[in-house]
Scaffold this motif. Structure first.
Motif: not given
Length: 420
Positions: A266-274, A283-292, A319-328
């Motif tokens: 949620e801090g946009m950090r990978t698993n490698v420091p720096g 892949e960020g957090v999908n709020l509906q699944t809790g997965k990335t 950054y808490y994440g987002n949901i799938l969102h499409n608008i066109t």
């Protein structure tokens, strides 16, 4: 003085640079961009290709010289990055030069997906992801002689390409291997309603039709059928650009975790420091699944970039994440999809002259929603769904209920999706 590197300079890279500069006025920010162009919005490429926008219109943050001056950036557009050495927090340039940094952001975005077999058919095709793609298509249409076209991919981009060709008098066929239009965002019933309107306009739609090859005469389908065309455009989807860190397994130290994209917390950090990542490459957090998951939204990329920049500069940000969102908007129609349409639940619908709203509820709570023909109420519904997923109030506020009613929804339907 702290040294920062930003590899890739789209929406996420720009917001990261701006956040860093706000918090660290004296730090050195090196930006590596293989295009040298200012950040542009990929969703505006069809508007440029259709001549609805001039070139300046696709650059929402202004020109590169202005951005470079305001943010005091060191811009490297003539030095291609070969790889990111995560073990030593450094970047290897194409000439072999290595440069070390205190923090590195990968913001390389995504590329148009082109399956291997489609490259081997001997035919030319167009894509619609980059500014160069839009310029190439625009030049081809200006040459004339395009009477028939096939758009491969019933995506948000695909329908916009089909529209711009249709409005130029081209006979258009849209083909997709999926069973219906917008399969990642639309319910089947909503998709069929949209398809009916498109077919009434004269658009030829073919679904469950896997394209196996692009040939000099058009496309060949997996069942042996051929679709003749003067122009073929592939709008199948995108893939995250992870190549710069995908080869780190040959180095000592921990590898950057990659699935469909670079995995971040949620801090946009990978698993490698720096090492950080933001935008369509991660892949960020999908709020509906809790997965990335990769959530390829312009606003999402901006929020991720801002969060990454703040953490790189030493200010804690989540950054808490987002949901799938499409608008066109296409063919004088609007479609909005909020949430994952494949999640289970009870379906309810509301139809009024000019628009349709369908929703899926689980245990009486909104899970996802499709709006066809009424974009004005989408912001209220997204806010409600997002707030609920973050643990907030599960009911619509009186003000929200009033706005939805003013937008045309019945009181009974509003109560059903979360009103009192």
């Amino acid at each position: 003085m702290k040294n920062y590197a930003i590899v890739g300079f789209g929406c996420a890279g720009f917001h990261a640079a701006r956040a860093i500069r706000q918090l660290d006025p004296s730090g050195r920010i090196a930006v590596f961009s293989d295009t040298g162009q200012p950040p542009f919005n990929p969703m505006l490429t069809t508007y440029y290709a259709s001549e609805k926008l001039e070139l300046d219109g696709v650059f929402p943050f202004g020109g590169m010289e202005e951005i470079q001056r305001k943010l005091s950036l060191e811009l490297y557009s003539d030095m291609r990055v070969r790889r990111v050495d995560t073990a030593h927090r450094s970047i290897e340039l194409e000439g072999g030069q290595m440069r070390g940094f205190d923090a590195i952001l990968i913001a390389t975005g995504a590329s148009a997906l082109v399956p291997g077999p489609l490259r081997r058919g001997g035919g030319d095709f167009f894509l619609m992801r980059t500014l160069n793609d839009a310029q190439r298509l625009r030049r081809r249409l200006e040459q004339g002689g395009v009477k028939r076209a096939v758009v491969v991919g019933g995506s948000m981009v695909g329908i916009k390409v089909a529209e711009l060709l249709y409005r130029r008098g081209v006979e258009v066929t849209l083909a997709d291997g999926a069973p219906y239009l917008f399969p990642l965002a639309a319910y089947e019933s909503t998709a069929h309603a949209i398809q009916q309107r498109l077919e009434e306009r004269g658009l030829d739609l073919i679904f469950r039709a896997q394209v196996s090859a692009v040939t000099p005469k058009g496309v060949t389908l997996a069942d042996g059928r051929t679709l003749e065309a003067d122009l073929v455009c592939l709008c199948i989807g995108t893939r995250a650009n992870v190549e710069l860190v995908a080869n780190t397994q040959v180095l000592e130290g921990e590898n950057v975790q990659i699935e469909r994209g670079i995995v971040v917390d949620e801090g946009m950090r990978t698993n490698v420091p720096g090492i950080y990542a933001a935008g369509d490459c991660c892949e960020g957090v999908n709020l509906q699944t809790g997965k990335t998951a990769v959530i390829g939204l312009w606003a999402n990329a901006g929020a991720q970039g801002d969060c990454a920049g703040r953490n790189m500069a030493g200010q804690f940000c989540r950054y808490y994440g987002n949901i799938l969102h499409n608008i066109t908007h296409f063919f004088d129609m609007d479609f909005i999809g909020l949430g994952d349409p494949n999640l289970p639940g009870e379906r309810c619908s509301f139809r009024e002259k000019g628009f349709t709203v369908e929703a899926i509820l689980e245990d009486g709570k909104l899970n996802s929603i499709n709006l066809f023909g009424n974009y004005r109420i989408s912001g209220i519904l997204k806010n409600h769904l997002t707030k609920r997923l973050l643990g907030g109030e599960a009911r619509l506020t009186p003000a929200q209920q009033g706005l939805l009613a003013a937008g045309g929804l019945s009181r009974a339907f509003i109560r059903r999706i979360g009103g009192e």
